[in-house]
Design a protein around this motif. Structure first.
Motif, PDB file in Angstrom:
ATOM      1  N   LEU A 109     -10.633   9.912   3.056  1.00 51.43           N
ATOM      2  CA  LEU A 109     -10.618   8.583   2.510  1.00 51.43           C
ATOM      3  C   LEU A 109     -11.788   8.243   1.385  1.00 51.43           C
ATOM      4  O   LEU A 109     -11.720   7.226   0.874  1.00 51.43           O
ATOM      5  CB  LEU A 109     -10.384   7.534   3.642  1.00 51.43           C
ATOM      6  N   THR A 147      -8.588  -5.485   1.987  1.00 48.72           N
ATOM      7  CA  THR A 147      -9.350  -6.316   2.782  1.00 48.72           C
ATOM      8  C   THR A 147      -8.768  -7.362   3.014  1.00 48.72           C
ATOM      9  O   THR A 147      -8.755  -8.338   2.218  1.00 48.72           O
ATOM     10  CB  THR A 147     -10.832  -6.148   2.894  1.00 48.72           C
ATOM     11  N   THR A 200      -9.680  -4.602   7.414  1.00 47.39           N
ATOM     12  CA  THR A 200      -9.272  -3.626   6.420  1.00 47.39           C
ATOM     13  C   THR A 200      -8.311  -2.507   6.782  1.00 47.39           C
ATOM     14  O   THR A 200      -8.513  -1.933   7.790  1.00 47.39           O
ATOM     15  CB  THR A 200     -10.925  -2.985   6.178  1.00 47.39           C
ATOM     16  N   ILE A 201      -7.510  -2.461   5.986  1.00 45.56           N
ATOM     17  CA  ILE A 201      -6.542  -1.468   6.148  1.00 45.56           C
ATOM     18  C   ILE A 201      -6.599  -0.150   5.158  1.00 45.56           C
ATOM     19  O   ILE A 201      -6.564  -0.490   3.916  1.00 45.56           O
ATOM     20  CB  ILE A 201      -5.089  -2.173   5.834  1.00 45.56           C
ATOM     21  N   ARG A 202      -6.799   0.970   5.533  1.00 42.34           N
ATOM     22  CA  ARG A 202      -6.841   2.085   4.960  1.00 42.34           C
ATOM     23  C   ARG A 202      -5.751   3.020   5.073  1.00 42.34           C
ATOM     24  O   ARG A 202      -5.626   3.148   6.281  1.00 42.34           O
ATOM     25  CB  ARG A 202      -8.240   2.785   5.084  1.00 42.34           C
ATOM     26  N   PHE A 251      -3.060   5.078   9.110  1.00 41.29           N
ATOM     27  CA  PHE A 251      -3.634   3.938   8.837  1.00 41.29           C
ATOM     28  C   PHE A 251      -5.006   3.998   9.630  1.00 41.29           C
ATOM     29  O   PHE A 251      -5.044   4.292  10.595  1.00 41.29           O
ATOM     30  CB  PHE A 251      -2.991   2.716   9.149  1.00 41.29           C
ATOM     31  N   LEU A 300       0.958  -1.285   0.114  1.00 46.08           N
ATOM     32  CA  LEU A 300      -0.115  -0.076  -0.081  1.00 46.08           C
ATOM     33  C   LEU A 300       0.738   1.450  -0.148  1.00 46.08           C
ATOM     34  O   LEU A 300       0.450   2.132  -0.839  1.00 46.08           O
ATOM     35  CB  LEU A 300      -0.776  -0.039   1.377  1.00 46.08           C
ATOM     36  N   HIS A 344      -4.288   7.665  -1.263  1.00 46.72           N
ATOM     37  CA  HIS A 344      -5.188   6.836  -0.513  1.00 46.72           C
ATOM     38  C   HIS A 344      -5.314   5.555  -1.129  1.00 46.72           C
ATOM     39  O   HIS A 344      -5.908   5.283  -2.313  1.00 46.72           O
ATOM     40  CB  HIS A 344      -6.532   7.371   0.041  1.00 46.72           C
ATOM     41  N   LYS A 345      -5.048   4.337  -0.256  1.00 45.87           N
ATOM     42  CA  LYS A 345      -5.264   3.073  -0.815  1.00 45.87           C
ATOM     43  C   LYS A 345      -5.734   2.097   0.244  1.00 45.87           C
ATOM     44  O   LYS A 345      -5.740   2.458   1.497  1.00 45.87           O
ATOM     45  CB  LYS A 345      -3.880   2.519  -1.259  1.00 45.87           C
ATOM     46  N   GLU A 346      -6.359   1.050  -0.032  1.00 41.82           N
ATOM     47  CA  GLU A 346      -6.893   0.096   0.921  1.00 41.82           C
ATOM     48  C   GLU A 346      -6.929  -1.227   0.352  1.00 41.82           C
ATOM     49  O   GLU A 346      -6.989  -1.517  -0.626  1.00 41.82           O
ATOM     50  CB  GLU A 346      -8.285   0.687   1.548  1.00 41.82           C
TER      51      GLU A 346
END
Length: 280
Positions: A208, A279, A139-141, A74, A16, A275-277
């Motif tokens: 986000l 799961t 989930t990682i944002r 994060f 990410l 911004h990326k995410e």
């Protein structure tokens, strides 16, 4: 109970960090392209065109779109039925940041202490917020927050009697004061309500939400549209060169608050809205 090993988290975080710096998301590309049709300044159009070229070069050559690759922030959603194995979540995220920034040759911008200013050498520690949710997922944002735009962010404890008029005046004043220092066209995140720190949290989290996606509450969505127009009427323009594209979007989030308080936070993101995410 579903199990996720920390190695999977570290690898995902590293990925990410790099892709956010190299690949500007489609929502931002589309926002740039749309603004080319509405920008009234020829210089402004030229700046937007250069930003599009810059994004394409970063993507093709796998180099950062901006020299300031930011502080790693994060927002984590951890399911109640999800168990982290092999270590702890915070260490896994920091190891991923270290790996991602190191392997990707991204600038390391974090100092260990705000007073002695010694660089940590691997862009850690990350800023990590964890929210427990239903389910068995993680989930990682991620967003990379550059110093220029972050320095232009503001927070004020208004009086309830200031009302919407006072909120609007504070938001527009914040954008005006940010001017070219925030590297516009910018994304403006606004947090209204909660407490001192909660308003700042929801203002940043609002960034986000993809550009162009309005708040689900129609009343808030209408405010977002109105404030986009007001920001663009300020005439700051792309990179502060003048024009009608100062803000590509305004995001608003609200939260219940004390009867005697009206906190308002404005968190500004620059044109490198990374911004990326993922799961797991």
């Amino acid at each position: 109970m579903r199990e996720i090993h920390v190695d999977d988290i570290t690898d995902s975080v590293a990925f990410l960090c790099q892709t956010a710096s190299f690949d500007l998301d489609d929502d931002m590309i589309q926002a740039f392209q749309s603004s080319m049709k509405t920008e009234k300044s020829e210089i402004g159009k030229d700046v937007i065109e250069q930003l599009l070229d810059n994004a394409e070069i970063a993507k093709q050559e796998r180099i950062p779109m901006c020299q300031d690759t930011g502080v790693a922030v994060f927002f984590i959603e951890l399911g109640y039925d999800c168990k982290i194995t092999g270590g702890n979540l915070y260490d896994a995220i920091n190891q991923g940041v270290s790996k991602g920034y190191g392997d990707g040759y991204l600038r390391q911008s974090i100092v260990r202490d705000p007073l002695d200013r010694k660089n940590t050498g691997d862009n850690t520690p990350a800023i990590t917020y964890v929210e427990m949710v239903e389910g068995d997922h993680l989930t990682i944002r991620f967003t990379a927050k550059g110093g220029g735009a972050e320095n232009m962010s503001r927070l004020q404890m208004l009086k309830p009697s200031d009302g919407l008029e006072g909120i609007e005046a504070f938001v527009m004043e914040s954008v005006r004061l940010a001017g070219p220092n925030a590297c516009p066209p910018m994304i403006v995140g606004v947090g209204i309500g909660g407490s001192f720190e909660k308003s700042a949290y929801i203002a940043k989290k609002s960034l986000l939400r993809p550009v162009g996606v309005r708040h689900k509450d129609e009343r808030i969505a209408e405010l977002e549209e109105k404030w986009i127009e007001q920001c663009n009427d300020l005439g700051i323009g792309p990179q502060g060169m003048g024009g009608t594209t100062t803000a590509l979007d305004v995001k608003i989030e609200v939260h219940p608050c004390h009867i005697a308080a009206l906190p308002v936070a404005v968190n500004i993101q620059c044109h490198a809205n990374r911004h990326k995410e993922v799961t797991l």
